[in-house]
Each structure stands twice: as C-alpha cells, then as structure tokens.
Scaffold this motif. Sequence first.
Motif, PDB file in Angstrom:
ATOM      1  N   ARG B  28       0.912  -1.285   0.035  1.00 47.27           N
ATOM      2  CA  ARG B  28       0.622   0.029  -0.041  1.00 47.27           C
ATOM      3  C   ARG B  28       0.692   1.794  -0.159  1.00 47.27           C
ATOM      4  O   ARG B  28       0.694   2.416  -0.763  1.00 47.27           O
ATOM      5  N   THR B  34      -2.798   0.647  -3.912  1.00 45.88           N
ATOM      6  CA  THR B  34      -3.478   0.867  -2.963  1.00 45.88           C
ATOM      7  C   THR B  34      -4.934  -0.313  -2.488  1.00 45.88           C
ATOM      8  O   THR B  34      -5.812  -0.297  -2.060  1.00 45.88           O
ATOM      9  N   GLY B  35      -5.255  -0.870  -3.800  1.00 46.50           N
ATOM     10  CA  GLY B  35      -6.455  -2.349  -3.571  1.00 46.50           C
ATOM     11  C   GLY B  35      -6.601  -3.362  -2.982  1.00 46.50           C
ATOM     12  O   GLY B  35      -7.103  -3.443  -2.000  1.00 46.50           O
ATOM     13  N   HIS B  37      -6.519  -3.975   0.740  1.00 47.47           N
ATOM     14  CA  HIS B  37      -7.042  -3.259   2.450  1.00 47.47           C
ATOM     15  C   HIS B  37      -6.995  -3.666   3.529  1.00 47.47           C
ATOM     16  O   HIS B  37      -6.355  -5.331   3.925  1.00 47.47           O
TER      17      HIS B  37
ATOM     18  N   THR C  21     -10.556  -3.492 -10.002  1.00 49.20           N
ATOM     19  CA  THR C  21      -9.439  -3.611  -9.691  1.00 49.20           C
ATOM     20  C   THR C  21      -8.877  -3.474  -9.023  1.00 49.20           C
ATOM     21  O   THR C  21      -7.706  -2.507  -9.275  1.00 49.20           O
ATOM     22  N   GLY C  22      -8.966  -2.575  -7.926  1.00 49.81           N
ATOM     23  CA  GLY C  22      -7.823  -1.893  -6.318  1.00 49.81           C
ATOM     24  C   GLY C  22      -7.975  -0.387  -7.619  1.00 49.81           C
ATOM     25  O   GLY C  22      -7.250   0.029  -6.923  1.00 49.81           O
ATOM     26  N   ASN C  23      -9.260   0.055  -8.175  1.00 45.28           N
ATOM     27  CA  ASN C  23      -8.774   1.519  -8.247  1.00 45.28           C
ATOM     28  C   ASN C  23      -9.969   1.855  -7.780  1.00 45.28           C
ATOM     29  O   ASN C  23      -9.789   3.259  -7.975  1.00 45.28           O
ATOM     30  N   ASP C  29      -6.261   6.366   1.532  1.00 44.30           N
ATOM     31  CA  ASP C  29      -5.255   5.583   0.136  1.00 44.30           C
ATOM     32  C   ASP C  29      -5.388   7.170  -0.719  1.00 44.30           C
ATOM     33  O   ASP C  29      -4.389   6.923  -0.751  1.00 44.30           O
TER      34      ASP C  29
END
Lengths: 263, 161, 790
Positions: B28, B34-35, B37, C21-23, C29
Amino acid sequence: MYNFDFVKPGSVADAVAALAGEEAQPLSGGQTLIPSMKARLNAPGSLVSLTGIPELVGVCREGDTLVIGAATTHAQVARDAAGDFPGLAALAGQIGDPAVRNKGTIGGSLANNDPSACYPAAALGTGATIVTDRREIAADDYFQGMFTTALEEGEIITSVRLPIPQASAYAKFVQPASRFALTAAFVARYASGVRVAITGASENGVFRWAEAEAALSSDFSANALDGLAHSAHEMIADLHGTAAYRAHLVGVMTRRAVAAAGS
Amino acid sequence: MSKVTMTVNGRKMAAEVEGRTLLSGFLREGLELTGTHVGCDTSQCGACVVLVNGQAVKSCTAFAADLEGAEVTTVEGMANPDGSLGNIQQAFQDYHGLQCGYCTPGMVMSTAALLADNPKPTEEEVRHYLEGNICRCTGYQNIVRAVMAASGQDVGALAAE
Amino acid sequence: MPKDDGIGASTKRREDTRFLTGNGKYTDDINLRGQTYVHFLRSDVAHGRIKGIDSSAAEAMDGVLRVFTAADFDSAGGIPCGWQVTDKHGQPMQEPKHPILAEGKVRHVGDPICAVVAETYAQARDAAEAIEVDIEELEPVVDMKAALKDGATKVHDDLSSNLCYDWGFVEENKDAVNEAFNNAAHVVSLELTNNRLVANPMEPRVAVGDYDPWGDSHTLYTTSQNPHVIRLLMGAFVLNIPEHKLRVVAPDVGGGFGSKIYHYAEEAFCTYAAKVLKRPVKWTSSRSEAFISDAHGRDHKTKIELALDADHNFTALRTETYANMGAYLSTFAPSIPTWLHGTLMAGNYKTPLIYVNVKAVFTNTVPVDAYRGAGRPEATFQIERLVDKAARELGVDPIELRRQNFIKPEEFPYQTPVAVVYDTGNYHATMDKMLELSDYAGFEARRAESAARGKLRGFGIAHYIEACGIAPSNLVGQLGARAGLYESASVRVNATGSISVYTGSHSHGQGHETTFAQVVAEMIGVDANSIEIHHGDTSNTPMGMGTYGSRSLAVGGSAIVKATNKIIDKAKKIAAHLLEAAPEDIELKDGKFSVAGTDKSVDWSGVTLAAYVPHNYPLEELEPGLEETAFYDPSNFTYPSGAYGCEVELDPETGKIDILRFIAADDFGNIVNPMIVEGQVHGGLAQGIGQALLENCVYDDQGQLLSGSYMDYTMPRADDMRGFTVDHSCVTPCTHNPLGVKGCGEAGAIGSPPAVVNAAIDALHRAGHTHITHIDMPLTPSRVWAAMNG
C-alpha cells in the motif's frame, strides 16, 4: 508495533546463534505472534525467522511415526499427512482459515501453546515427541499450562514426532469469532490403549481426560462414555461459554471424535 | 531499513522496509498498490488477502522482509491483459457479489486461491473456504453465487438447504 | 429506452469496475504531500479523573511534532448533539459537553486524552507510550439500572444524575392505556434485552485534515455517510470555520451502517491540527481502536406488555425501556430510542392504545447511536416476540393472531396512536407470500426428518413495519431535530448531451451511481452510460443531508427526479423553439423531442447543444445552459413492511442453532434496481441474524470491553448464512414521492431478529421444552444449552 531487527538464518545452528542475542524471539508463521506484536503485547529486539531453513519443513513417515518439520504449515500437513494420518490432517485443515493455514506452522503453534489451539491436542493426544535443537521432550512433559511449555529460552522446536494411531479423529466446537476451539477433543486409539486430549476448555491448557481414556481403552465406542461427565472445575468461562458448558462439551466432543474415528 | 524486492503482479518491484513493515504496508505505502485493504488487526477479516507464491496469505500478518524474492499477486493483477475484468472479477460484478467494495479485493484473491485448488467447489466448500474473509454488506449470498459462477457452474438456484 | 438500464432493470453496477480492480479510492488511500500522522492516546480505564499529563519525554522523541491535550481546544466547542428530546415533564434532556480531547475526566475506555502528531504513524504511537497520564480511577457506571440509583457515581459531575431523559409517549394516553390493561381479558408480558452491537463496516474510520494558507481554507477527507452534515456540525459548532472555507470530502467509503453518520472528535482534531502544524494530518483507525471509538448500536432493556380482549384483539400496549446513551451524546443518539422507536410501537397492528416510556441513561461506555435500523429493530423485536409469546400463551396460531390484528389493506392511510400515518401497505399479502415461498405446508415433514437425526427444527415468523426515508423537516423540527431532513440534487446537462448529476446522498455500498443513473436515463430516455453521478464532496454538491435511515432513493432520488423534471421542462421549451411549436405540444420519448401528432422532432443532443451554443435560441425568454438544482422535502415517511420466515435446526447436544432457510417477502413499493434491492436485503438479514445468534458487545463491571476485537466479537461468516429467499413482488407504491418507492436498506436488519428467535423458541417448544419462553440475544450455543438444562 515496536521496531526490531529482522534476521532470516538458513540453518538451525545459525538460528540458535541468532536467538542467543538480547531479546531475540523466533518467528515461524507469525499468525499469533504478529497480531500480538501489533497490539504491543510483545516487543522482541530481533525476530529470527525460521521459515528459510529447509530442514525444518516437511512431512515424512518413519515406520509407525509421522515426523513433521517444525516450520511445516498447517496447509501442508493437511495435504501431506492425509494418507498416513488422516485424523491429524483433518485437524490441521480446521485450524483458523485457509490463509492462516498457509502461514501458520506446527512448531509455532506448539511453542505458543494457546489454551484453545488445535495442535496441542494432537501432540498430547498422540503422545508425540517434541524435538528441539537440543533435546527430545515427551508431550506429557511438554505442556505446562496456558501459554507455558518446557521450552527454555532460545530453544527452538525442530520437528514433532507423532506415533501414528490405528484410528483417530478430532472433533472441534469452534469459538465462532476467533475460529479457535471453544472446546475440542482429539482421540487416538493405539494397540497400547486410547489417548484423549482436550483443548479450549481448561484454564490449565490442553489436558488428557483420564477417565475417558480408561473407558475407551476397554471399549472404543461412543457408548463407552455414557454416564461419564467432566467436572467444570477450572474450566474456562468467558462470553462464549460458561465453565459448565465447556465441561459438557468435553463429553460431547469426545463422543463425536470417537464416532468419527470409527473402530 | 533494508531493501526488499518482490515480483508483484508480474513486475519486479522494490521498496525500503523496516523490520516491522508488513506485506500490506509494503504494497500500500511502498508500492502504492492500494487495492489491498486492511480491515482488522487480529488476522480475521481477510480484506488484505493476496497470493504469495500462489497461496492465499493475509498480507497484514506477514513481514515484507520475510518474503524477499516472493511472487505476489494482488487484486490489481487480476484483470485480463487488455484491462477488462478477469473471470473472477466479472463474476463478482455479474452476481452483485460486492457492495462497498472494501472486502472485495480479499474475496477475489481468496476465490482465486480456492479455484486454483478446487476448480468446481460445492456451495458448502465455498462457504467454508471463505471463513477467513468477512463481508459486512452482502450477507455472502451473492459472493457465493459469484464464486460458483466464476468456476463455471450454474448458479440459477442455490438450494435452500 | 435501453431495456437494461432503466427503472426496473437489474443493471450491473458501474462502481464495481473500480472496486474489483483495486482502483477504488478510499480515505486511507489518500496521502498528501508532507502528511503527518496522529495517534490518540486513549483511556484504558472506564472512569477517572485526570490529575496530570506529562508529555515532555514524548515531545522530545524522534519525529514528534507536537502533543495536543484538551488545553489546545479551549476555544473550540464540544462535539454537538443534533437532536434534543423533551422529557415527559416538558423539560429538555440533560446534555453534557463532549470535548474533542478529554477535559478533566475520562468517561469510557477509549476516551481520547492526548493526540500525538509525528512524521510517521509508528513514531506517533511510540511517543504516545512515553506520555505519563496520572489518572485517579473512579467507580465506573456500567449497568443502566444501577446508574439511576440514588447515590450512583455520576458520569458527568455537572449533571443532576445519569438520567438523560425520561420520555413518555403518548403521555396523554398513559391513563387510558393503564385502564385498558385493567379491563383486559388477557395480559402478556415479556422482559428482554436488545443486545449492544458494533456496526463494524469493514473499512475502519479514517480522517485526513489539510489546510491551505493560500485561501485560508480547510479540507477534511473523511469516512462519512454525510459530508455536508460533518461540514455543518464541525464548522459551525466545533471549530468555527464558515462553510465557504471548509470542504469535506467523503470519497469511496467502505460501508457505514450508521456508524459513519456522526461527527467524531478525530475529524475535528485532524482539521484543526493541520492548520496549527501547517501540514496535513492523517488518522487511520485500527479495528481495535474502532471498537472503542465508533458509536455502538442498540443496547435497550425493555419490559413490554400487551392487553387483549376475550376475542384476542389487541387492546393496549405499554413498554418501559432503558436505553444506553454511553458516556456522551452522539450526533443522533437521543432520537433513536424515542422518535425512531416509540413511533413504531403499533407495528402492523390496530392496537388502539399505546404508551411507551424510555429512560435514556449515561454510562461509562462508548456512546451509542443509530445502527442499521436504529430504534425500529428494537420496536419490532419487542412487538414480534411478544405477539409470538401471546399466541403460545393463548394457544392460538401465531400467524392467525397476527392476521386478526393486522391493519387491513382497505384501512390505509392509517393513523396509528403513536403519531405516524402509514400511507400504504398490505400485510396480509406479504404474509401469504412468505408462507408460500417458505413451503410452510411442508414444514412438518422437514421437522420429522430433522428429529430422525436428533435435531430440533423450528419455524419462526415476524412481520415488521418501519418508517424510513427520513423525514419531513417541519415534523422532525417539532420533535427536536436540530436539522432539516430534505435532500438535494443538481443536474448539469453538458453541451453534447451527457449529464452530470450531483447528489447529497452519499453512496457507500448502496449502488447509487447505478440506481440514480437508471432513474435519470428512464426519465430522459438516454443511455445511462451518458450519465455520471457525483457525490461526497461538499465543494461540488448542493447541501445534502446524507445517507442513512433508508432515505437515499425515497428522498435523494426524489430530489433528482425534481431537478430532472426542471431540466425536461426547460429542454422542452428549447425544443419547441427549434421545432417552431408550442412547448405544451412537445413530447419527450426515448431521448427525442417531437411535436405531438407530427413527424417533426429533434433529439436530445440537438437540444442540449442549442442550450450551450445558443445561435438559434429564444434568448429573450430563456437563459442559455441546462442546469437545475432541486431540494426535496418529503411530506411523510415511507413505510416498507414485510413478512419474514425463518427455519432453524437446533442441536440439542450443543445448543447450536443453524439457519436452514430464511424467507423475506418485502413490500418496498416500486423498485428501480431489483438486483441491488435484493443485495440490500441480504445484507440486512445477515446483520439481523448476526444480532440474533452471534454478535454481542459486552462490558465487564469495570467498564472494560470484553468483545474488543474480532477474536471475541463474532462477525457473521459465509457459513453462518444460507438459504436466503428474497421476494418483493408485493407492491403498494408509496403515495407521496414521485417514484412511489420506499426504503429497503434497513428492512432485513429490522425484521430478522424476532423471526430467528421465534424459530428457536418454536424448535424448543415442539421438542417439549415449553418452560423456555424467551432467551436473550444472541442465542449462543452456551445460552441455549443453559436454557435447556437450567
């Protein structure tokens, strides 16, 4: 968590040397150690990873004994012990969850001796031998109460030698939040008699249920346990179950393990 | 601080880490992936699950320094080469297997690990396998459907019992 | 109109692509240049007096920028409460100050004492351990009834007692209710607990404060369900920052379930400290920290009684509830056990006389506020458990007893004796549908099959009503709300015809970006992919009240409809000009404007281009451009209802209960996206079943939280849930909003707990354990076994 130095030796000798350092602790799968470090309940000066030592990993049969390297993961035991010792493989396959099983190790579990962990029941229930870098310890001598073992400072488990039983099974009543055992029984039948080890229930950690062993040694059937009840004395009481409930589960899980083991 | 190198989603990547840097932090903060978690600190929730050398691992419960040279796959690596949703991702969208999306990366990665081991799991096996992945939104019904669909099985009706 | 993205279509969710897709962009973040990190040193005792704080060692540590204490917030206000309840004597509730950092006393485990800001999170946490806080421990107040005893330790020294309010509703009915009980043929009573829960969205809370000296402006990125509400409360009441200098952004948010409605101290801290330090300040909660700092839910203890006449008609209902407020009043806390609970005590029934008494109590525990359902699950649980118990005591069928007392379809609109007016409903229809889907007729055979395996099978039902889509502003104003509860929308049509919609309804799992686009696509007749839904940023959306109380489509969607209608009205005028016809002759269909009865037409983008390139345009009558804003204030709540059936199997050896099937037949009025609605019900059911069987937030008598992590707080897993059948074919459209929709987000969590408990009691009774009339939630194996063997 507190910071520390990370060391990853390639041999047992190097690991033992590294562990002689001040406030050094071994790290195996880390599935219990890392959360406790996050909570700052544990503050090693250095962590000595045992996962880079090839001789500590693997499952192999030597005659009537299954030898498991201390850094072997639960997932690998669940897979590789299935043929020789299905009762143990099934136990390993019930620990935590799949991702935990891919990291957690038998050596780490036995060294920690959580009173609700699964492996201590298998080790005590088989009369296993805990092999360390310096000696061999019989399971009956090894477990010394909640989170307490016969291990000395800096001593590391290298393998576990488990006598393969004629029949065995593990019956686990899961603590629904943690997925540890609320109460679980490991039952193993040998030519010499039956061993019953209970985890999750006692304030003193894993223990053998002598009355059940005696009853089952003469008649290995769930019915042999009829009328047998474990005392609630020194049983764990928490928000998941009273002492009386755990004592009751000792009987239920033992009967279920015997039934699952067959004859 | 020491430098750790891993192959992440097929690309060699490196970042400086402390001893205490977790794989989740390496991904991260170090790599800005940052996908992945983090939803708990006791290794229960599974939002952080990634594949390490093909196996599902809770990245919040592994030290980066312990994984030098590892092959890591994260949710960012699950799309098709042309950028379209991969098979598992598409099934999660088709069967509404996500709501807030926070647990989703872990669910997708656990599904990948499950299907690699067991390409045609039963509903029971799916539910059991996902015991280390907590979702607060979906009640799991549509996650299970998505996993079954991703395995190529008919999910027209999940039996009432 | 493309069939797959209009109203009524199960359109796949557009937001899924980024999440899969992790976006996704969640608050954690977000990392700003020069960012610092804060760690809060929190109380580890439930109640104590702060005698001194020595942070000198901490301040000297590597990377530490500053240690803040309450003294740094002398000029700031406390965290405000948004609802004032008036007690049965007409007096306002007792309202203590809720400081950002503890002032003089700590009042619950987790109460923040100091905040350490450092270059890294680890440095901040390391330094926090070097702070010496001298605390004189005081006797904690944990049990609500003990808290109200004379001489009990006071949580707040400046209040007269630990009683926040003693509320009676409807106070004027009290004597008539008591009279009805005196004259009743039967009285059935029950004492029960609605267990304290922790919302546990999978994303823990995060806040990032930023300050820009260029414009003397502040930005707060936060995990919130309602950024405008945070801006208003924090700006106006805590930090004294006017709205135009304060931007609050709630980006992707990983679930809320109520716990992210409230304004929290950490948000104010990060916003404030960023200006002091001239650097961004970030706080990321750990899960363990969430357990002791997120507002909890439920925690009621109730005695409820029902009076019936000789024919089993309900004649009166009365309750006495103790509601835990925790140590401070969270944003909406006082309204939950009162206006969101007392007003629902009629349930689906024609009980003519009702009296509800609620005593709200301060204790040394984490503040309690709304959690999915909020007050309505507590009401439903009481009523539906009691009706079931009444049926057993009277020896009648629980389904028939309910049917006999239901408000009949022809009796709507129905004025209840507890203020609210139900606009529509058909409870007989939902009950019938549930029984059909659950194969109730085949239950006995299934029970026998379970019995052959040594297991006890039971079937339980519950019928719920809820009031959601909150709420008419003038009404809630009279009830003590310190805010309006309208919603807003701006629809900005771009020159080439694409549409940007700005809504005050934040989406954190509900799929608004998909559903709202479906509504606009249907109204205009354009492809939903040409519509973008924006939410969560106070700098670009009009004042909105946010997402909670199942209000987004009913209130926020209605605002979008209203704004879109304004757009259509104006577009028709432009089209009329282009087509040289009268506006009233213009029809809009499938994205095309045509003159009625002719083949003259202009398409949507022709009109939108004319609006922005007004070469041929009625400039003397119409402004160029195509952008409209609307505010919608509902005239009533919406009243979803439904029948829930639960079939359980109970292992008599261990007491473990497994859900075998759960059938939900809901009436949500009209539905825009059935797939999303079904998903909302699934999630609600899991939380309700979780409450009934698994989840419990427990303090010991010293105020220590025993269930402070996922090691002890049981979150429902995939293998705890199965056999959900969800139906919404029973439709009585809401009569007062333009879409005819009702809320669906909370229903599952409201209707399911009593259905589960009723099923468990049913299983036990069928097996002869008739002495067991109630088991408090959660029905853990240990509790069930104890009841069977007690």
